[in-house]
Design a protein around this motif. Structure first.
Motif, PDB file in Angstrom:
ATOM      1  N   TYR A 281      29.954  54.213 117.230  1.00 53.87           N
ATOM      2  CA  TYR A 281      30.131  53.377 118.415  1.00 53.87           C
ATOM      3  C   TYR A 281      30.856  54.188 119.475  1.00 53.87           C
ATOM      4  O   TYR A 281      31.767  54.948 119.159  1.00 53.87           O
TER       5      TYR A 281
ATOM      6  N   TYR B  59      33.110  53.632 123.036  1.00 55.23           N
ATOM      7  CA  TYR B  59      33.844  52.687 123.860  1.00 55.23           C
ATOM      8  C   TYR B  59      34.507  53.434 125.010  1.00 55.23           C
ATOM      9  O   TYR B  59      34.907  54.587 124.880  1.00 55.23           O
TER      10      TYR B  59
ATOM     11  N   LEU C  17      38.914  47.707 126.650  1.00 59.35           N
ATOM     12  CA  LEU C  17      37.988  48.462 125.783  1.00 59.35           C
ATOM     13  C   LEU C  17      36.587  47.894 125.955  1.00 59.35           C
ATOM     14  O   LEU C  17      36.290  46.791 125.528  1.00 59.35           O
TER      15      LEU C  17
ATOM     16  N   ARG D 281      21.193  51.221 118.154  1.00 59.85           N
ATOM     17  CA  ARG D 281      21.250  49.924 117.487  1.00 59.85           C
ATOM     18  C   ARG D 281      21.678  48.809 118.445  1.00 59.85           C
ATOM     19  O   ARG D 281      21.212  47.691 118.347  1.00 59.85           O
TER      20      ARG D 281
ATOM     21  N   GLY E   6      25.775  46.861 111.174  1.00 56.05           N
ATOM     22  CA  GLY E   6      26.404  46.005 112.166  1.00 56.05           C
ATOM     23  C   GLY E   6      27.903  46.063 112.013  1.00 56.05           C
ATOM     24  O   GLY E   6      28.423  46.604 111.046  1.00 56.05           O
ATOM     25  N   ALA E   7      28.601  45.476 112.975  1.00 57.38           N
ATOM     26  CA  ALA E   7      30.060  45.541 112.977  1.00 57.38           C
ATOM     27  C   ALA E   7      30.634  44.501 112.021  1.00 57.38           C
ATOM     28  O   ALA E   7      31.354  43.584 112.427  1.00 57.38           O
TER      29      ALA E   7
ATOM     30  N   TYR F 201      33.619  38.050 112.124  1.00 62.12           N
ATOM     31  CA  TYR F 201      34.667  38.885 111.557  1.00 62.12           C
ATOM     32  C   TYR F 201      35.740  39.103 112.619  1.00 62.12           C
ATOM     33  O   TYR F 201      35.431  39.244 113.809  1.00 62.12           O
TER      34      TYR F 201
ATOM     35  N   PHE G 169      39.425  41.243 113.633  1.00 71.12           N
ATOM     36  CA  PHE G 169      40.143  42.484 113.355  1.00 71.12           C
ATOM     37  C   PHE G 169      41.386  42.563 114.234  1.00 71.12           C
ATOM     38  O   PHE G 169      41.440  41.992 115.321  1.00 71.12           O
TER      39      PHE G 169
ATOM     40  N   ARG H 156      41.075  43.224 108.624  1.00 69.34           N
ATOM     41  CA  ARG H 156      39.778  42.595 108.855  1.00 69.34           C
ATOM     42  C   ARG H 156      39.763  41.278 108.105  1.00 69.34           C
ATOM     43  O   ARG H 156      40.250  41.185 106.982  1.00 69.34           O
TER      44      ARG H 156
ATOM     45  N   PHE I 284      45.465  45.164 119.709  1.00 68.34           N
ATOM     46  CA  PHE I 284      44.196  44.568 120.104  1.00 68.34           C
ATOM     47  C   PHE I 284      43.646  43.696 118.980  1.00 68.34           C
ATOM     48  O   PHE I 284      43.627  44.089 117.812  1.00 68.34           O
TER      49      PHE I 284
ATOM     50  N   SER J 154      33.733  40.204 115.853  1.00 67.13           N
ATOM     51  CA  SER J 154      32.365  40.663 115.684  1.00 67.13           C
ATOM     52  C   SER J 154      31.527  39.491 115.207  1.00 67.13           C
ATOM     53  O   SER J 154      31.893  38.847 114.214  1.00 67.13           O
TER      54      SER J 154
ATOM     55  N   GLY K  81      22.265  39.143 118.657  1.00 66.94           N
ATOM     56  CA  GLY K  81      21.200  39.840 117.957  1.00 66.94           C
ATOM     57  C   GLY K  81      21.711  40.982 117.104  1.00 66.94           C
ATOM     58  O   GLY K  81      21.032  41.461 116.213  1.00 66.94           O
ATOM     59  N   THR K  82      22.882  41.434 117.390  1.00 63.70           N
ATOM     60  CA  THR K  82      23.481  42.492 116.592  1.00 63.70           C
ATOM     61  C   THR K  82      24.993  42.329 116.622  1.00 63.70           C
ATOM     62  O   THR K  82      25.550  41.837 117.588  1.00 63.70           O
ATOM     63  N   TYR K  83      25.599  42.709 115.539  1.00 61.64           N
ATOM     64  CA  TYR K  83      27.051  42.626 115.486  1.00 61.64           C
ATOM     65  C   TYR K  83      27.667  43.818 116.206  1.00 61.64           C
ATOM     66  O   TYR K  83      27.277  44.956 115.968  1.00 61.64           O
ATOM     67  N   LYS K  84      28.614  43.527 117.081  1.00 60.01           N
ATOM     68  CA  LYS K  84      29.377  44.600 117.690  1.00 60.01           C
ATOM     69  C   LYS K  84      30.787  44.093 117.923  1.00 60.01           C
ATOM     70  O   LYS K  84      31.034  42.895 117.956  1.00 60.01           O
ATOM     71  N   TYR K  85      31.711  45.027 118.062  1.00 62.00           N
ATOM     72  CA  TYR K  85      33.119  44.667 118.209  1.00 62.00           C
ATOM     73  C   TYR K  85      33.399  44.298 119.660  1.00 62.00           C
ATOM     74  O   TYR K  85      33.147  45.083 120.568  1.00 62.00           O
ATOM     75  N   ILE K  86      33.950  43.093 119.859  1.00 58.98           N
ATOM     76  CA  ILE K  86      34.382  42.650 121.173  1.00 58.98           C
ATOM     77  C   ILE K  86      35.901  42.584 121.141  1.00 58.98           C
ATOM     78  O   ILE K  86      36.479  41.845 120.343  1.00 58.98           O
ATOM     79  N   PHE K  87      36.545  43.345 122.013  1.00 63.35           N
ATOM     80  CA  PHE K  87      37.995  43.436 122.001  1.00 63.35           C
ATOM     81  C   PHE K  87      38.628  42.531 123.042  1.00 63.35           C
ATOM     82  O   PHE K  87      38.077  42.325 124.132  1.00 63.35           O
TER      83      PHE K  87
END
Lengths: 114, 116
Positions: free
Chosen positions: A33, A35, A43, A55, A98-99, B33, B35, B50, B91, B95, B100-106
């Motif tokens: 990833y 950022y 971030l 992805r 995936g995350a 999820y 974090f 997590r 932070f 996730s 459509g896809t998992y990604k980390y949102i901070f």
């Protein structure tokens, strides 16, 4: 030490130039990833690669591009740089597509555009 | 849309005080999820914990504890008997897969200053 290596640690360049940031993920991790961390934006997710394939895409500018190579290292290319691109750029890796597991971050590349 | 709110921009405490960092999240997904990461002055992001959405058990690790409450969409982080070395930006991240896809949102982070 997270096991994620980013180079260079610092980069100073002029407006209009192009730079390449490099990331080596933790051994065994297939996801990378990218950022961007700036003072006013926090971030921001740019892009994710998994095992060489793109992805997920976030707020990545058209002037920016990335790729992940067969050895799983990744590069983020930033071109036609503007003053506003000055930021800390982080790479993170995780084993999952995936995350859904924790990501481990590198120490970042601090880019200063003058 | 998924979102993480850390309303406390900066907190200052005196060493040995307890401090709680708040995190409120928004998601329509049932599987997600959460974090927490720490960013010390040196700049790197350090993973702390997590949690998945099906596990509401609170967790304690030394002086750190986390309180996950789905009813209030919160995942708060408490440091007991704070130390100067705890000074950092913390932070919270989410996730989930509705995009459509998992990604980390901070979240925007909370800067903690522990004074000696």
């Amino acid at each position: 030490d997270s096991g994620v290596t980013q180079t260079p640690k610092h980069l100073i360049t002029a407006t209009g130039q192009r730079v390449t940031l490099r990331c080596s993920p933790r051994s065994g991790d297939l996801s990378v990833y990218w950022y961007q961390q700036s003072l006013d934006q926090g971030l921001q997710f740019l892009i994710q690669y998994y095992n060489g394939e793109e992805r997920a895409k976030g707020n990545i500018l058209e002037r920016f591009s990335a790729q992940q190579f067969p050895d799983l290292h990744s590069e983020l290319n930033l071109s036609s740089l503007e003053l506003g691109d000055s930021a800390l750029y982080f790479c993170a890796s995780s084993p999952s597509q995936g995350a859904v597991t924790e990501a481990f971050f590198g120490q970042g590349t601090r880019l200063t555009v003058v | 849309a998924q979102k993480v709110t850390q309303a406390q921009t900066e907190i200052s405490v005196v060493e040995k005080e307890d401090v709680t960092l708040d995190c409120v999240y928004e998601t329509r997904d049932t599987t997600y999820y959460l974090f927490w990461y720490k960013q010390p002055p040196s700049g790197e992001l350090v993973f702390l914990i997590r949690r998945n959405s099906f596990d509401e058990q609170n967790e304690i690790s030394g002086r750190y504890s986390w309180n996950f409450q789905k009813s209030t969409s919160s995942f708060n982080f408490t440091i007991t008997a704070s130390q100067v070395v705890d000074s950092a930006v913390y932070f919270c991240a989410l996730s989930e897969g509705t995009s459509g896809t998992y990604k980390y949102i901070f979240g925007t982070g909370t800067r903690l200053k522990v004074l000696a």
